[in-house]
Design a protein around this motif. Structure first.
Motif, short mmCIF file in Angstrom:
data_model
loop_
_atom_site.label_atom_id
_atom_site.label_comp_id
_atom_site.label_asym_id
_atom_site.label_seq_id
_atom_site.Cartn_x
_atom_site.Cartn_y
_atom_site.Cartn_z
N ARG A 74 0.83 -1.21 0.00
CA ARG A 74 0.00 0.00 0.00
C ARG A 74 0.87 1.26 0.00
NH1 ARG A 74 -0.22 -2.36 4.85
NH2 ARG A 74 0.14 -1.19 6.78
N TYR A 75 2.05 1.20 0.63
CA TYR A 75 2.92 2.37 0.65
C TYR A 75 3.57 2.60 -0.71
CZ TYR A 75 2.24 1.91 5.65
OH TYR A 75 1.66 1.80 6.89
N VAL A 76 3.79 1.52 -1.44
CA VAL A 76 4.27 1.65 -2.82
C VAL A 76 3.20 2.36 -3.66
CG1 VAL A 76 4.99 0.40 -4.89
CG2 VAL A 76 5.72 -0.40 -2.64
N ALA A 77 1.95 1.96 -3.45
CA ALA A 77 0.84 2.59 -4.18
C ALA A 77 0.72 4.06 -3.80
CB ALA A 77 -0.47 1.85 -3.87
N TYR A 78 0.85 4.37 -2.51
CA TYR A 78 0.78 5.76 -2.06
C TYR A 78 1.90 6.59 -2.69
CZ TYR A 78 -2.15 3.88 1.74
OH TYR A 78 -3.13 3.25 2.47
N ALA A 79 3.10 6.03 -2.73
CA ALA A 79 4.25 6.76 -3.27
C ALA A 79 4.06 7.06 -4.76
CB ALA A 79 5.54 5.96 -3.05
N PHE A 80 3.60 6.08 -5.52
CA PHE A 80 3.36 6.29 -6.95
C PHE A 80 2.25 7.32 -7.17
CE2 PHE A 80 5.77 2.39 -7.95
CZ PHE A 80 6.44 2.84 -9.08
N THR A 81 1.21 7.23 -6.37
CA THR A 81 0.10 8.18 -6.50
C THR A 81 0.56 9.60 -6.24
OG1 THR A 81 -1.51 6.50 -5.80
CG2 THR A 81 -2.19 8.80 -5.66
N LEU A 82 1.31 9.78 -5.15
CA LEU A 82 1.83 11.12 -4.83
C LEU A 82 2.75 11.62 -5.93
CD1 LEU A 82 2.70 10.82 -1.02
CD2 LEU A 82 0.95 12.27 -2.05
N PHE A 83 3.65 10.76 -6.39
CA PHE A 83 4.63 11.19 -7.38
C PHE A 83 3.96 11.60 -8.69
CE2 PHE A 83 7.97 10.55 -10.58
CZ PHE A 83 8.97 11.34 -10.04
N PHE A 84 3.01 10.82 -9.15
CA PHE A 84 2.31 11.17 -10.39
C PHE A 84 1.51 12.46 -10.24
CE2 PHE A 84 2.54 6.48 -11.62
CZ PHE A 84 3.53 6.72 -12.58
N CYS A 85 0.96 12.68 -9.06
CA CYS A 85 0.25 13.94 -8.80
C CYS A 85 1.21 15.12 -8.88
CB CYS A 85 -0.42 13.90 -7.43
SG CYS A 85 -1.89 12.86 -7.34
N PHE A 86 2.40 14.96 -8.31
CA PHE A 86 3.38 16.03 -8.32
C PHE A 86 3.93 16.28 -9.72
CE2 PHE A 86 4.32 14.63 -3.71
CZ PHE A 86 3.26 15.41 -3.24
N VAL A 87 4.10 15.21 -10.51
CA VAL A 87 4.53 15.38 -11.90
C VAL A 87 3.47 16.17 -12.66
CG1 VAL A 87 4.96 14.19 -14.09
CG2 VAL A 87 5.96 13.31 -11.98
N SER A 88 2.21 15.85 -12.41
CA SER A 88 1.10 16.57 -13.07
C SER A 88 1.10 18.04 -12.69
CB SER A 88 -0.24 15.93 -12.68
OG SER A 88 -0.30 14.58 -13.10
N ILE A 89 1.39 18.32 -11.43
CA ILE A 89 1.48 19.71 -10.98
C ILE A 89 2.59 20.44 -11.74
CG2 ILE A 89 2.09 21.20 -9.02
CD1 ILE A 89 0.72 19.17 -7.20
N GLY A 90 3.72 19.76 -11.92
CA GLY A 90 4.83 20.36 -12.65
C GLY A 90 4.46 20.67 -14.10
N ILE A 91 3.77 19.74 -14.72
CA ILE A 91 3.36 19.92 -16.13
C ILE A 91 2.36 21.07 -16.26
CG2 ILE A 91 2.14 18.86 -18.07
CD1 ILE A 91 3.26 16.16 -17.12
N ILE A 92 1.34 21.04 -15.42
CA ILE A 92 0.29 22.07 -15.48
C ILE A 92 0.86 23.45 -15.17
CG2 ILE A 92 -1.85 22.87 -14.42
CD1 ILE A 92 -2.55 19.90 -13.96
N SER A 93 1.74 23.52 -14.18
CA SER A 93 2.33 24.81 -13.81
C SER A 93 3.20 25.36 -14.93
CB SER A 93 3.17 24.65 -12.53
OG SER A 93 2.36 24.23 -11.44
N ALA A 94 3.99 24.48 -15.55
CA ALA A 94 4.86 24.91 -16.65
C ALA A 94 4.04 25.36 -17.86
CB ALA A 94 5.79 23.77 -17.05
#
Length: 325
Positions: free
Chosen positions: A98-118
């Motif tokens: 479950r922590y692996v799933a949490y980490a991937f979920t957080l990371f993909f959300c943060f990547v999306s934030i980077g893309i949208i912000s840029a």
């Protein structure tokens, strides 16, 4: 038998077994195996008569812990190091998936934030990556070699510097989990936003495919390892915040022990990523497309299999083995 009566009848036995496993109080491996059989019987009973009960999840987790202890104490010819990579780490990963799933979920959300912000702020990429890096990359794009920055320096120099930096990021991601997982989330945030902004820059300049062929030769293992290290940090944080049936100190010790093993398991992949970045990525624009894509798919498949598929296979194999005892 009613579920309440079933739990009341076996609760003390389960808690005693759980504490004995955690504190390594079993002197006789046969005693451990015997109590494990009783646990499996209780699990089978619960699955039959209380299929929607939360006690099934608890007993499954307890059985997973017992797997590790039994295989650690059981006499076997397997080399200890081989056992660590082949059995111990996969079981820890499965138990804490479950922590692996949490980490991937957080990371993909943060990547999306980077893309949208840029995409919505022309100054964001320079804010995240720095003017010098952006200017150099833009010059490389104009000269026809978008990932020429990876050609700077010597092969060995690049390999050593890059590998040590990635190891530092991974260790920091885990250690910062001591702040309830918030520190780990911060490291994932920094790297996720940076990756999102970085890749959007190439997309904006019309050289996205060229960047993928170069960056992800080493990036597949590098980024994946960072996420797994983030999962180890989240596990450490959870061990402090949610001790369950253990004292907070005992839970923390267990979180450190399992988290460190997960962290160590990423080091070979981090080394491999550093080697690829130092020795292979610099030739991405001259190698055939099928070769660069093949390397990316091979490295991504290898690390994905080890952390996402293989742990379940190991768990099922051990479950089948001990169910027949």
């Amino acid at each position: 038998m009613r579920e309440v009566a079933f739990i009341k009848q076996n609760k003390e036995k389960w808690l005693s077994f759980e504490k004995a496993i955690f504190k390594n109080e079993f002197k006789d491996p046969d005693d451990l195996a015997s109590q494990y059989i009783q646990l499996i019987n209780d699990l089978a009973f619960a699955q039959t008569y209380y299929p929607k009960s939360k006690v099934i999840k608890y007993l499954n987790q307890l059985a997973a812990k017992a797997f590790q202890k039994i295989y650690r104490t059981k006499r076997q010819d397997t080399n200890r190091i081989l056992y660590f990579w082949k059995t111990e780490v996969p079981l820890i990963i499965y138990q804490n998936r479950r922590y692996v799933a949490y980490a991937f979920t957080l990371f993909f959300c943060f990547v999306s934030i980077g893309i949208i912000s840029a995409a919505n702020d022309d100054t964001f990429i320079r804010l995240i990556l720095g003017d010098q890096y952006v200017n150099t990359t833009l010059e490389n794009i104009k000269s026809g070699d978008p990932v020429a920055i990876y050609k700077s320096g010597s092969n060995w120099g690049g390999f050593v510097a890059i590998t040590f930096n990635n190891l530092y990021v991974g260790i920091k991601s885990f250690v910062f989990g001591i702040f309830g997982g918030i520190g780990t989330a911060w490291v994932l945030l920094q790297n996720g936003i940076m990756l999102g902004a970085f890749q959007y820059m190439f997309q904006k300049e019309g050289v996205f495919w060229e960047s993928v062929r170069g960056i992800w030769i080493h990036g597949a293992m590098e980024i994946f390892a960072i996420v797994i290290e983030g999962a180890a940090g989240l596990l450490l944080g959870a061990s402090i915040l949610f001790p369950k049936t253990f004292s907070r100190m005992d839970s923390f010790k267990n979180g450190v022990k399992e988290g460190v093993k997960i962290l160590i398991s990423t080091f070979p992949f981090t080394l491999a990523a550093g080697f690829l970045e130092g020795f292979v990525t610099r030739y991405s624009n001259t190698m055939p497309h099928f070769l660069s894509v093949g390397i990316i798919l091979a490295t991504l498949s290898l690390i994905s299999y080890y952390y996402l598929i293989y742990p379940k296979l190991v768990y099922k194999k051990l479950n089948k083995t001990y169910a027949t005892l």
